[in-house]
Motif scaffolding. Sequence first.
Motif, PDB file in Angstrom:
ATOM      1  N   ILE A 577       3.969   4.716   0.105  1.00 31.56           N
ATOM      2  CA  ILE A 577       2.532   4.869  -0.155  1.00 31.56           C
ATOM      3  C   ILE A 577       2.331   5.396  -1.570  1.00 31.56           C
ATOM      4  O   ILE A 577       1.446   4.937  -2.303  1.00 31.56           O
ATOM      5  CB  ILE A 577       1.866   5.776   0.911  1.00 31.56           C
ATOM      6  N   ARG A 578       3.216   6.287  -1.987  1.00 30.70           N
ATOM      7  CA  ARG A 578       3.130   6.805  -3.365  1.00 30.70           C
ATOM      8  C   ARG A 578       3.401   5.683  -4.379  1.00 30.70           C
ATOM      9  O   ARG A 578       2.764   5.624  -5.427  1.00 30.70           O
ATOM     10  CB  ARG A 578       4.129   7.954  -3.566  1.00 30.70           C
ATOM     11  N   GLN A 579       4.359   4.810  -4.047  1.00 29.84           N
ATOM     12  CA  GLN A 579       4.633   3.670  -4.952  1.00 29.84           C
ATOM     13  C   GLN A 579       3.401   2.767  -5.055  1.00 29.84           C
ATOM     14  O   GLN A 579       3.038   2.319  -6.137  1.00 29.84           O
ATOM     15  CB  GLN A 579       5.839   2.864  -4.444  1.00 29.84           C
ATOM     16  N   ALA A 580       2.769   2.516  -3.912  1.00 26.51           N
ATOM     17  CA  ALA A 580       1.544   1.700  -3.919  1.00 26.51           C
ATOM     18  C   ALA A 580       0.462   2.376  -4.761  1.00 26.51           C
ATOM     19  O   ALA A 580      -0.251   1.730  -5.533  1.00 26.51           O
ATOM     20  CB  ALA A 580       1.051   1.477  -2.492  1.00 26.51           C
ATOM     21  N   MET A 581       0.362   3.681  -4.629  1.00 28.11           N
ATOM     22  CA  MET A 581      -0.650   4.432  -5.389  1.00 28.11           C
ATOM     23  C   MET A 581      -0.374   4.382  -6.898  1.00 28.11           C
ATOM     24  O   MET A 581      -1.297   4.368  -7.708  1.00 28.11           O
ATOM     25  CB  MET A 581      -0.705   5.890  -4.919  1.00 28.11           C
ATOM     26  N   SER A 582       0.923   4.331  -7.263  1.00 29.57           N
ATOM     27  CA  SER A 582       1.237   4.249  -8.706  1.00 29.57           C
ATOM     28  C   SER A 582       0.811   2.886  -9.263  1.00 29.57           C
ATOM     29  O   SER A 582       0.399   2.785 -10.417  1.00 29.57           O
ATOM     30  CB  SER A 582       2.726   4.524  -8.968  1.00 29.57           C
ATOM     31  N   VAL A 583       0.885   1.843  -8.426  1.00 28.07           N
ATOM     32  CA  VAL A 583       0.386   0.515  -8.843  1.00 28.07           C
ATOM     33  C   VAL A 583      -1.135   0.574  -9.016  1.00 28.07           C
ATOM     34  O   VAL A 583      -1.686   0.075 -10.006  1.00 28.07           O
ATOM     35  CB  VAL A 583       0.794  -0.572  -7.812  1.00 28.07           C
ATOM     36  N   PHE A 584      -1.803   1.212  -8.070  1.00 27.00           N
ATOM     37  CA  PHE A 584      -3.264   1.369  -8.140  1.00 27.00           C
ATOM     38  C   PHE A 584      -3.665   2.132  -9.411  1.00 27.00           C
ATOM     39  O   PHE A 584      -4.587   1.745 -10.138  1.00 27.00           O
ATOM     40  CB  PHE A 584      -3.754   2.101  -6.879  1.00 27.00           C
ATOM     41  N   GLU A 585      -2.905   3.196  -9.700  1.00 31.89           N
ATOM     42  CA  GLU A 585      -3.198   3.988 -10.904  1.00 31.89           C
ATOM     43  C   GLU A 585      -3.044   3.133 -12.171  1.00 31.89           C
ATOM     44  O   GLU A 585      -3.849   3.221 -13.103  1.00 31.89           O
ATOM     45  CB  GLU A 585      -2.265   5.204 -10.967  1.00 31.89           C
ATOM     46  N   GLY A 586      -2.009   2.278 -12.161  1.00 39.75           N
ATOM     47  CA  GLY A 586      -1.789   1.378 -13.303  1.00 39.75           C
ATOM     48  C   GLY A 586      -2.974   0.437 -13.520  1.00 39.75           C
ATOM     49  O   GLY A 586      -3.373   0.166 -14.667  1.00 39.75           O
ATOM     50  N   LEU A 587      -3.558  -0.044 -12.442  1.00 37.98           N
ATOM     51  CA  LEU A 587      -4.732  -0.932 -12.546  1.00 37.98           C
ATOM     52  C   LEU A 587      -5.910  -0.178 -13.160  1.00 37.98           C
ATOM     53  O   LEU A 587      -6.605  -0.701 -14.042  1.00 37.98           O
ATOM     54  CB  LEU A 587      -5.153  -1.440 -11.150  1.00 37.98           C
TER      55      LEU A 587
END
Length: 598
Positions: A577-587
Amino acid sequence: MTQVLKRSEVPKESVWRLEDLFPNQAAWNDEYAKVKKLIGDAAEFQGKLKDAATIARCFALEDEISLHTERLYVYANMHHHEDTAEPEFQALSEKSKKLSVEVGEALSFITPEILSLSEDALRGLIADSSLAKYKRTLEEMLRQKPHVLSKNEESLLAQVGNVSQAPGTIFNMMNNADMKFPKIKNDKGEEADLTHGSYIQFLESRNPEVRRNAFKAVYETYGKWKNTLASTLSANVTKNVFYAKARKYPSALEASLYGDNIPKSVYENLISTIHENLPLMHRYMALRKKLLKVEELHMYDLFTPLVEEFDMDITYDEAKKTVYDSLSPLGEDYRKALKEGFENHWIDVYENEGKRSGAYSWGAYGTHPYVLLNHKDNLNSMFTLTHEMGHALHSYYSDENNEYRDAQYTIFLAEVASTLNEALLMHYLLEKSTDPKEKMYLLTYYADQFRTTVFRQTMFAEFEKIIHEKAEQGEALTPQELSKIYYDLNVKYYGNEMVVDKDIEMEWARIPHFYNSFYVYKYATGFSAATSFAKQIIDEGAPAVDRYLGFLKSGGSDFSINILKKAGVDMSSPEPIRQAMSVFEGLIEQMEQMTASK
């Protein structure tokens, strides 16, 4: 394709080839007759399932009957979906459904009869080499044994089944048949019908007045029925608590997770990790406010497009090529199977008169998967194509590598393969895009998927958890209590940049998924697992691809959590979930930079 064709007019190159399942109707009829005979053979095992040899023969017959029935059912219903008004396949679909019910009844004695054996006898069967291919079935029976009741109690619970569907049935009738919304003015200032279908279109309006009026009209209508709707939702929660107690589960949540053997910690971990990352959601809301150029951001502003509609005209052939290219990180073996699907009539491409709407991937073990589309030449349809082919190739690899019983993967895993394909397609499009307008359109499209699939579904999951716990503690779920819980969650999830309008407190009353309890969390976990896989594949390359293909090949041969863990995604930890959130942050960062440079 502009005009909608009749089924007979659709070019053969764009339809699926159901002859791969049955060459003709006569072959279907022969297999149907065979199943009818085999059903009679099954009855001979009743009362005799006590030793390994008899159980092995019975399981083999059960597999044979189930597989033939599945093939008959899939063929009849896919033909029916080609043109739902066509009477011949309407009748065939009904015939296949009746056969499935008959088969279910004929085989229903097997599990209770084996479960009536002692725990020691069951452990003996699990250890018996002659039952090696059924080991997982028997282990699962042993795991379920503490929650299976006596024959009379099970019979009583089965009879309660129809009554227990009442809350959902009543809600659906109210929501779909009886609920009427007032007319409101559209963008042109004309009186227009407000319906479930048109509501989101009104919220996408450029005119804030239209959005606000639609929003208020919907929730004021639900508000008038709040006592009835609170009673139906409360009754559904009471039903879940009753079943959990009857089957000796510690809670309704644990009862619902038990089937897939998902630890409660996975559910709780999703909620706590999303709480940890709510500042990202709040940051996205601040960005949305800035992009929309509004003084205040309201709940009815969440669906308004952030960029002018960017028209991406993508033909089906272009969509196939782009999907094929975007999945190159998954390696040549995967793309070879994908190409086979594209070239060998797995897909029914375009809309035609009477064709079932939407899209799906389906099929029967032993034959390649099939995909139904209603393709339009736009971005959404290209994402639908890669999504459904993700499902199809999951089934393809699963069937190729497992016995019939172990090939069927769970719903918990199902959305991972489809969403991973979407993530890789989005990554490819963003990397390739040179037009700032196109790039912003893609970034907002993707960011909104995180908002709706991860944050919003987790908020729903948290709401379900809270209301069930309150019911288990003997508290009443009044409309006031439900509204307060729901409103407070919205404040928490959307943050200070959002004006959380009072009307949103009634949204709980219009969510059909709350009648399929503790289901929505799977959207958030599936999306997070897929995003984590995509990140690993892009960052690591071959080792991550091998792990991912191992996941696809595992089917349902182990518990979902174990299958994901072996492939490098441990959903019992916060990491995916943290990895997914880091992708979201990148967007968000990319969008902020593009906004700042304007």
